[in-house]
Design a protein around this motif. Structure first.
Motif, PDB file in Angstrom:
ATOM      1  N   GLN A  86      98.400  69.049  30.957  1.00  0.00           N
ATOM      2  CA  GLN A  86      97.939  67.737  31.102  1.00  0.00           C
ATOM      3  C   GLN A  86      98.188  67.098  29.701  1.00  0.00           C
ATOM      4  N   SER A 329      95.435  66.080  39.655  1.00  0.00           N
ATOM      5  CA  SER A 329      94.767  66.646  38.287  1.00  0.00           C
ATOM      6  C   SER A 329      94.173  65.123  37.842  1.00  0.00           C
ATOM      7  N   ARG A 331      94.528  63.918  34.940  1.00  0.00           N
ATOM      8  CA  ARG A 331      95.410  63.009  34.333  1.00  0.00           C
ATOM      9  C   ARG A 331      96.611  62.459  35.425  1.00  0.00           C
TER      10      ARG A 331
END
Length: 366
Positions: A86, A329, A331
């Motif tokens: 991330q 996810s 991000r």
């Protein structure tokens, strides 16, 4: 990136050069636009730069707690480098040089599937399998067959996996130390296919077959990147021999050359990483043009293989491997594309930004 081969037979080299100069192969899909148009997509992050590592290929894994790991091969330091998927922050290194379990000798291609990491070791001539999250070595295979392996693609089966490994073996070196390309008749083992099964921590791998057309059009001269599309019975292999052509060759999963090649008129540098972005039954092939100053990523329609767009980053260049993580996810809710930058680290592209720049749909029909 593979070094350029010297050609063993001068007449073959001249023929190949003439064909490359004449334009796209016959029966190729629709070509890229005559006027080159490349969008720019800003990188979401760049990992720490570690030139000594010689980073080659990335893959990613999502842990049960939802944390995303980005794992890359380091060819010169013989290890795996693990980053936060991330943020790009460095988390840890795994392995050292050697032949023992958990050790590597010039790790190159990497793939993650389920909780397994498969790593191609060029100079140990093998594929090593490790279990996540602890990188526990489960075993190695293919050492009796492979000579100079580079890349791989893993296709999940009902019981186990099919593993395709590219093998860019040479016929020695010339006086200048360049690799000599074998004659076409000897290129019939450019890809090895294995049936891999696991029972507990016991690994079993059987050689199913060898792949490599020996015709002028279908031969795999210099190979590394490979990816498949089981739904459409396609195996795409990047041809990296720039003295012949930078293009993508299309085989079936059983290893038959289909007669189709594409990308020759789109790539202005060596063809490299190849991945499939699925979008329901549709999607796009993502391919890499390994420019020294700037990498360009070309997208082709999953079915027609028509060129649908290209983009570059603000920084990323000289890209070897790429890896697409389609999972949502925090991000990257629409997924993320990872790409190696200049042998030193990895960049990330938010897929939503790529889709926006290339006018691709984010929502996909089943």
């Amino acid at each position: 990136m593979r070094a350029r081969h010297a050609v063993a037979v001068v007449s073959l080299a001249l023929l190949a050069a003439c064909k490359a100069a004449s334009g796209p192969a016959a029966d190729a899909p629709a070509s890229a636009a005559a006027t080159r148009s490349v969008a720019t997509v800003a990188e979401a992050f760049l990992t720490p730069m570690t030139p000594a590592d010689n980073i080659d290929s990335p893959a990613s894994w999502t842990a049960p707690d939802g944390k995303q790991w980005l794992i890359a091969t380091a060819k010169t330091t013989h290890k795996l480098v693990v980053y936060d998927g991330q943020t790009g922050a460095h988390l840890r290194d795994v392995g050292s040089q050697g032949t023992a379990p958990g050790q590597f000798d010039r790790p190159n291609g990497i793939a993650v599937i389920d909780d397994l990491v498969l790593v191609v070791e060029r100079d140990n001539h093998r594929v090593q399998v490790l279990h996540l999250p602890d990188f526990t070595p489960l075993g190695v295979f293919a050492a009796a067959d492979l000579r100079k392996p580079y890349g791989l693609w893993v296709n999940k089966q009902r019981e186990g996996y099919d593993v395709y490994v590219t093998d860019s073996y040479d016929a020695g070196e010339d006086a200048q130390g360049n690799d000599v390309l074998p004659p076409l008749a000897e290129l019939d083992k450019r890809v090895r296919r294995y049936a891999l099964t696991l029972k507990g921590n016991a690994l079993d791998a059987t050689l199913v077959g060898s792949i490599g057309d020996t015709s002028e059009a279908g031969a795999l001269r210099v190979v590394e990147s490979i990816w498949g599309d089981p739904a459409n019975d396609r195996l795409l292999i990047a041809e990296e021999d720039e003295t012949y052509a930078s293009e993508i060759k299309v085989y079936t999963l059983e290893g038959r050359f289909t007669g189709t090649t594409f990308g020759r008129d789109a790539f202005q540098a060596q063809a490299e990483g190849v991945m499939l972005k699925t979008c329901g039954k549709d999607g796009w092939w993502i391919t890499t043009e390994q420019g020294k100053q700037r990498s360009v990523f070309h997208l082709f329609d999953r079915h027609t293989l028509k060129h649908v767009g290209a983009f570059q980053g603000n920084t990323v260049a000289n890209t070897d491997g790429i890896w697409l993580d389609q999972s949502a996810s925090a991000r990257f809710p629409h997924g993320v594309l990872y790409a190696v930058h200049d042998d030193q680290g990895v960049v990330a592209f938010d897929w939503a930004n790529v889709a926006r720049q290339l006018s691709l749909p984010l929502e996909c029909a089943p």
